[in-house]
Design an enzyme around this catalytic site. Structure first.
Site, mmCIF file in Angstrom:
data_model
loop_
_atom_site.group_PDB
_atom_site.id
_atom_site.type_symbol
_atom_site.label_atom_id
_atom_site.label_comp_id
_atom_site.label_asym_id
_atom_site.label_seq_id
_atom_site.Cartn_x
_atom_site.Cartn_y
_atom_site.Cartn_z
ATOM 1 N N GLY A 182 15.543 -4.664 -33.013
ATOM 2 C CA GLY A 182 15.578 -3.437 -33.799
ATOM 3 C C GLY A 182 16.590 -3.507 -34.933
ATOM 4 N N TRP A 228 6.386 -13.141 -14.800
ATOM 5 C CA TRP A 228 6.268 -13.527 -16.200
ATOM 6 C C TRP A 228 5.238 -12.634 -16.864
ATOM 7 C CZ3 TRP A 228 9.852 -16.636 -18.093
ATOM 8 C CH2 TRP A 228 10.486 -17.538 -17.247
ATOM 9 N N GLU A 238 13.176 -43.179 -46.875
ATOM 10 C CA GLU A 238 12.878 -44.184 -47.890
ATOM 11 C C GLU A 238 13.419 -45.552 -47.487
ATOM 12 O OE1 GLU A 238 14.023 -40.360 -50.211
ATOM 13 O OE2 GLU A 238 14.283 -41.214 -48.191
ATOM 14 N N GLY A 248 17.630 -9.029 -26.923
ATOM 15 C CA GLY A 248 16.657 -8.046 -26.493
ATOM 16 C C GLY A 248 16.211 -7.075 -27.575
ATOM 17 N N ASP A 288 18.284 -11.490 -17.198
ATOM 18 C CA ASP A 288 17.512 -12.686 -16.855
ATOM 19 C C ASP A 288 18.349 -13.926 -16.559
ATOM 20 O OD1 ASP A 288 15.257 -11.124 -17.379
ATOM 21 O OD2 ASP A 288 15.138 -11.765 -19.476
ATOM 22 N N ARG A 290 12.816 -26.996 -22.432
ATOM 23 C CA ARG A 290 12.374 -27.637 -21.190
ATOM 24 C C ARG A 290 10.913 -28.065 -21.350
ATOM 25 N NH1 ARG A 290 14.882 -23.001 -19.703
ATOM 26 N NH2 ARG A 290 12.996 -21.985 -18.921
ATOM 27 N N ARG A 318 11.546 -23.258 -29.760
ATOM 28 C CA ARG A 318 12.987 -23.465 -29.575
ATOM 29 C C ARG A 318 13.399 -24.847 -30.067
ATOM 30 N NH1 ARG A 318 14.156 -21.598 -23.333
ATOM 31 N NH2 ARG A 318 13.818 -19.337 -23.587
ATOM 32 N N HIS A 336 17.785 -42.898 -44.164
ATOM 33 C CA HIS A 336 16.787 -41.939 -44.598
ATOM 34 C C HIS A 336 15.397 -42.578 -44.588
ATOM 35 C CE1 HIS A 336 19.785 -39.050 -46.798
ATOM 36 N NE2 HIS A 336 20.087 -39.267 -45.526
#
Length: 388
Positions: A313, A175, A57, A308, A205, A212, A189, A55
């Site tokens: 929703g 894009w 510390e 999606g 997709d 990346r 991410r 850790h």
């Protein structure tokens, strides 16, 4: 000489900068940094590199260039008081003979909260807690929320054109945003334990859902696919271990057993999500509030949701999200199909007064793109109970 309150903040920010180097690399542990100071001089630094490693510390104690007896240590999270993969840090600080311990925020885990500080105070050491508290919470927001609520931090993200479309009428979406915006998405991410997408996104997709970033060689987030009937192709990029981390599927009992066995044979995890309301008519869908709780039970502390539209929703309609991040590109594409391709589907309100209202609004620019993010609840409503 005891440092002043302004010195305390300065040195704690150093510890926070150290901790930030490991953000997204320590799951299921938090990212923690530590700095040891004597007479205004930093004599030791450390941060927790990964789960199972020493850790922060302990790293700072090992890094010390001189005796730490009587010195002050700044730690971004309350030192642990229990035996896990490593011995308790609170005991190590007592045994080292430090004179003062300054902590940014208490441990949110109710099973151990306050115990580390109590052990240190019982040894006669001076303490202070709450220095840069909100910054320390933000650094480990998922860890904090997980231990407060038992479910992960849920961040929904989408990109849209200026007229509110997430794809052209053909489904083409590459894009909408520019390269700077897309790089930032990869940074988001990288900070998450898991990334979630639905089968519709996989079909449209064939995304890899991995990190990346140039030169990045750290851990990849778990890729979670909401796929009620387990229709994801066996060779989908999101399930390829060569392109990212592990893949988990959220399915219903409608998923054919042969498909389940085929994916499991390739090392993928299949989680059956039961609908608490029983079977319903219409399309078979994952009951996402139950799925989020299941992911929490599996140890996921932060979940980055990339779509999606029906996923977004469902989460927004069930108030099962914590943050919304929207990238808006200065493009207009229109809609040749009824209703177009909006970012949120399957849920809506009839009156403007019923709209979901976001808090803690932040706005960023990425070239010509604009990124707006807001939280479902105010900050204090989420983290006001954490010891400071």
């Amino acid at each position: 000489m005891t440092p002043s309150f302004s010195d305390d903040e300065r040195f704690m920010r150093m510890a926070l900068e150290l901790a930030a180097q490991a953000r997204g690399r320590t799951w299921p542990n938090p990212a923690v940094g530590a700095v040891i100071v004597r007479d205004g001089r930093v004599i030791g630094r450390g941060f927790h590199h990964r789960a199972g490693a020493p850790h922060a510390e302990i790293e700072a104690l090992r890094d010390a260039t001189e005796s730490v007896r009587g010195a002050t240590i700044y730690v971004t999270l309350e030192p642990c008081s229990h035996h896990g993969r490593t011995p308790p840090c609170a005991e190590a600080l007592v045994n080292a003979g430090l004179g003062r311990v300054v902590v940014a925020v208490g441990d949110p885990n109710p099973k151990v909260s306050g115990r580390g500080m109590a052990l240190i105070e019982a040894a006669g050491m001076a303490t202070r807690i709450g220095v840069c508290r909100d910054d320390a919470i933000a650094l480990n927001e998922g860890f904090m929320q997980f231990h407060l609520t038992g479910r992960p931090l849920v961040i929904c993200k989408y990109a849209m054109t200026l007229d509110g479309q997430i794809a052209a009428s053909t489904g083409d979406s590459k894009w909408i945003t520019n390269a700077d915006s897309r790089r930032h998405v990869h940074e988001l991410r990288q900070q998450a334990d898991a990334v979630l997408a639905g089968i519709g996104t996989v079909r449209a997709d064939n995304p890899s859902l991995n990190v990346r970033l140039p030169g990045y060689n750290g851990p990849q987030p778990i890729r979670v696919i909401a796929d009620a009937r387990l229709e994801t192709p066996l060779d989908a990029k999101c399930a390829d271990p060569a392109t990212g981390g592990a893949t988990w599927f959220l399915v219903t009992r409608a998923a054919p057993s042969d498909r389940v066995k085929a994916h499991e044979a390739l090392g993928r995890t299949v989680l059956v999500i039961e609908n608490p309301d029983g079977e319903t008519t219409g399309p078979v869908r994952i009951h996402l509030p139950t799925a989020i709780r299941r992911l929490g039970a599996e140890g996921i502390q932060s979940l980055f949701v990339e779509g999606g539209a029906h996923i977004h929703g469902s989460l927004i309609g069930a108030e099962c999200y914590d943050r919304l991040i929207v990238f808006i590109a200065p493009k207009i594409i229109g809609a040749r199909i009824p209703g177009g391709r909006p970012p949120i589907a399957g849920w809506g309100q009839d009156l403007m007064g019923q709209a979901a209202v976001l808090h803690e609004i932040r706005i960023q620019r990425f070239g010509d793109d604009v990124c707006i993010q807001g939280d479902r609840l105010p900050w204090d409503a989420r983290f006001g109970k954490i010891q400071a």
